[in-house]
Design a protein around this motif. Sequence first.
Motif, PDB file in Angstrom:
ATOM      1  N   ILE A  72       6.616  11.906   7.784  1.00 33.69           N
ATOM      2  CA  ILE A  72       6.710  10.555   7.206  1.00 33.69           C
ATOM      3  C   ILE A  72       5.336  10.076   6.744  1.00 33.69           C
ATOM      4  O   ILE A  72       5.196   9.494   5.659  1.00 33.69           O
ATOM      5  N   VAL A  73       4.304  10.345   7.544  1.00 34.34           N
ATOM      6  CA  VAL A  73       2.946   9.931   7.160  1.00 34.34           C
ATOM      7  C   VAL A  73       2.522  10.641   5.875  1.00 34.34           C
ATOM      8  O   VAL A  73       1.877  10.037   5.009  1.00 34.34           O
ATOM      9  N   ALA A  74       2.896  11.900   5.714  1.00 37.74           N
ATOM     10  CA  ALA A  74       2.584  12.621   4.473  1.00 37.74           C
ATOM     11  C   ALA A  74       3.235  11.923   3.280  1.00 37.74           C
ATOM     12  O   ALA A  74       2.625  11.806   2.206  1.00 37.74           O
ATOM     13  N   LYS A  75       4.465  11.427   3.442  1.00 40.34           N
ATOM     14  CA  LYS A  75       5.138  10.677   2.376  1.00 40.34           C
ATOM     15  C   LYS A  75       4.407   9.370   2.071  1.00 40.34           C
ATOM     16  O   LYS A  75       4.273   8.970   0.918  1.00 40.34           O
ATOM     17  N   VAL A  76       3.957   8.698   3.127  1.00 32.94           N
ATOM     18  CA  VAL A  76       3.224   7.438   2.946  1.00 32.94           C
ATOM     19  C   VAL A  76       1.931   7.684   2.178  1.00 32.94           C
ATOM     20  O   VAL A  76       1.594   6.959   1.234  1.00 32.94           O
ATOM     21  N   CYS A  80       0.823   6.332  -1.534  1.00 38.58           N
ATOM     22  CA  CYS A  80      -0.436   5.613  -1.809  1.00 38.58           C
ATOM     23  C   CYS A  80      -1.179   6.256  -2.979  1.00 38.58           C
ATOM     24  O   CYS A  80      -1.666   5.559  -3.878  1.00 38.58           O
ATOM     25  N   GLU A  81      -1.266   7.572  -2.963  1.00 38.62           N
ATOM     26  CA  GLU A  81      -1.954   8.268  -4.056  1.00 38.62           C
ATOM     27  C   GLU A  81      -1.220   8.065  -5.383  1.00 38.62           C
ATOM     28  O   GLU A  81      -1.844   7.898  -6.429  1.00 38.62           O
ATOM     29  N   LYS A  82       0.111   8.038  -5.350  1.00 37.29           N
ATOM     30  CA  LYS A  82       0.913   7.810  -6.555  1.00 37.29           C
ATOM     31  C   LYS A  82       0.660   6.402  -7.104  1.00 37.29           C
ATOM     32  O   LYS A  82       0.785   6.159  -8.303  1.00 37.29           O
ATOM     33  N   GLN A  83       0.294   5.485  -6.222  1.00 35.84           N
ATOM     34  CA  GLN A  83      -0.008   4.108  -6.631  1.00 35.84           C
ATOM     35  C   GLN A  83      -1.421   3.975  -7.200  1.00 35.84           C
ATOM     36  O   GLN A  83      -1.865   2.880  -7.524  1.00 35.84           O
ATOM     37  N   GLY A  84      -2.150   5.098  -7.270  1.00 36.36           N
ATOM     38  CA  GLY A  84      -3.499   5.077  -7.837  1.00 36.36           C
ATOM     39  C   GLY A  84      -4.593   4.836  -6.819  1.00 36.36           C
ATOM     40  O   GLY A  84      -5.749   4.633  -7.195  1.00 36.36           O
ATOM     41  N   ILE A  85      -4.266   4.875  -5.547  1.00 33.41           N
ATOM     42  CA  ILE A  85      -5.282   4.697  -4.508  1.00 33.41           C
ATOM     43  C   ILE A  85      -5.966   6.040  -4.297  1.00 33.41           C
ATOM     44  O   ILE A  85      -5.304   7.041  -4.015  1.00 33.41           O
ATOM     45  N   VAL A  86      -7.282   6.058  -4.453  1.00 35.07           N
ATOM     46  CA  VAL A  86      -8.023   7.316  -4.325  1.00 35.07           C
ATOM     47  C   VAL A  86      -8.042   7.764  -2.866  1.00 35.07           C
ATOM     48  O   VAL A  86      -7.974   6.946  -1.941  1.00 35.07           O
ATOM     49  N   ARG A  87      -8.152   9.045  -2.655  1.00 35.86           N
ATOM     50  CA  ARG A  87      -8.100   9.627  -1.300  1.00 35.86           C
ATOM     51  C   ARG A  87      -9.184   9.041  -0.398  1.00 35.86           C
ATOM     52  O   ARG A  87      -8.977   8.881   0.805  1.00 35.86           O
ATOM     53  N   SER A 136       3.944  -6.273  -3.288  1.00 36.65           N
ATOM     54  CA  SER A 136       4.890  -5.206  -3.627  1.00 36.65           C
ATOM     55  C   SER A 136       4.494  -3.895  -2.960  1.00 36.65           C
ATOM     56  O   SER A 136       5.358  -3.118  -2.536  1.00 36.65           O
ATOM     57  N   PHE A 137       3.196  -3.645  -2.822  1.00 29.65           N
ATOM     58  CA  PHE A 137       2.738  -2.431  -2.137  1.00 29.65           C
ATOM     59  C   PHE A 137       3.220  -2.423  -0.689  1.00 29.65           C
ATOM     60  O   PHE A 137       3.732  -1.405  -0.203  1.00 29.65           O
ATOM     61  N   LEU A 138       3.090  -3.546  -0.005  1.00 32.24           N
ATOM     62  CA  LEU A 138       3.517  -3.627   1.399  1.00 32.24           C
ATOM     63  C   LEU A 138       5.017  -3.381   1.524  1.00 32.24           C
ATOM     64  O   LEU A 138       5.465  -2.635   2.405  1.00 32.24           O
TER      65      LEU A 138
END
Length: 191
Positions: A72-76, A80-87, A136-138
Amino acid sequence: MTARLSSITLAALALFVASVQAVVAQAPRQPGQLLVLGRGTVEVSPDFASVSISVVTRARTPTTALDQNSAIVAKVIAFCEKQGIVRADIRSTSVSVTPQTISVRDPQGNFRTQPDGYSAQNSVDVKLRDLARLSSFLRDVLETGADRIGNIAFGLDDRRKIEDEARALAVEDALRKASGLVAAANLKLGN
């Protein structure tokens, strides 16, 4: 969204007071000297939000609880990365696996605890720079599988510029006050 950064005001005031105190401590005070303190406040909007996201899972064995949790954490994280949040703005902060128990009543009416599987928890801190998308992110991260959100904090990536502005305003305020005092006393402003 405007956040009043009183800590910057206090930091600027404390730094100014500390520098004034250092100067005062180094030079003996002469008769007729006044010590004037200035205050500078700068209001700015934050440029990021830090959010703690957690996933909690339960299973009969510790490895199953951890494996389910990790999936589940891998999906989260992928969300986040799909939303444009850098690693670099996504970091794991804690992982734990703990045994769970339940209370049961025996035939004599006494309570005792007995094992009831394991719980795994993984927490990830995410720095979201697009504050307009925070709500919306939350909501979307919960739909992805996260089940706890907490410690939402707002901040600035580069506080130095704002702190410098607050210090400059504090010095300007102190000079204004000192000028008014010396003018009222018909004196001359020293160095």
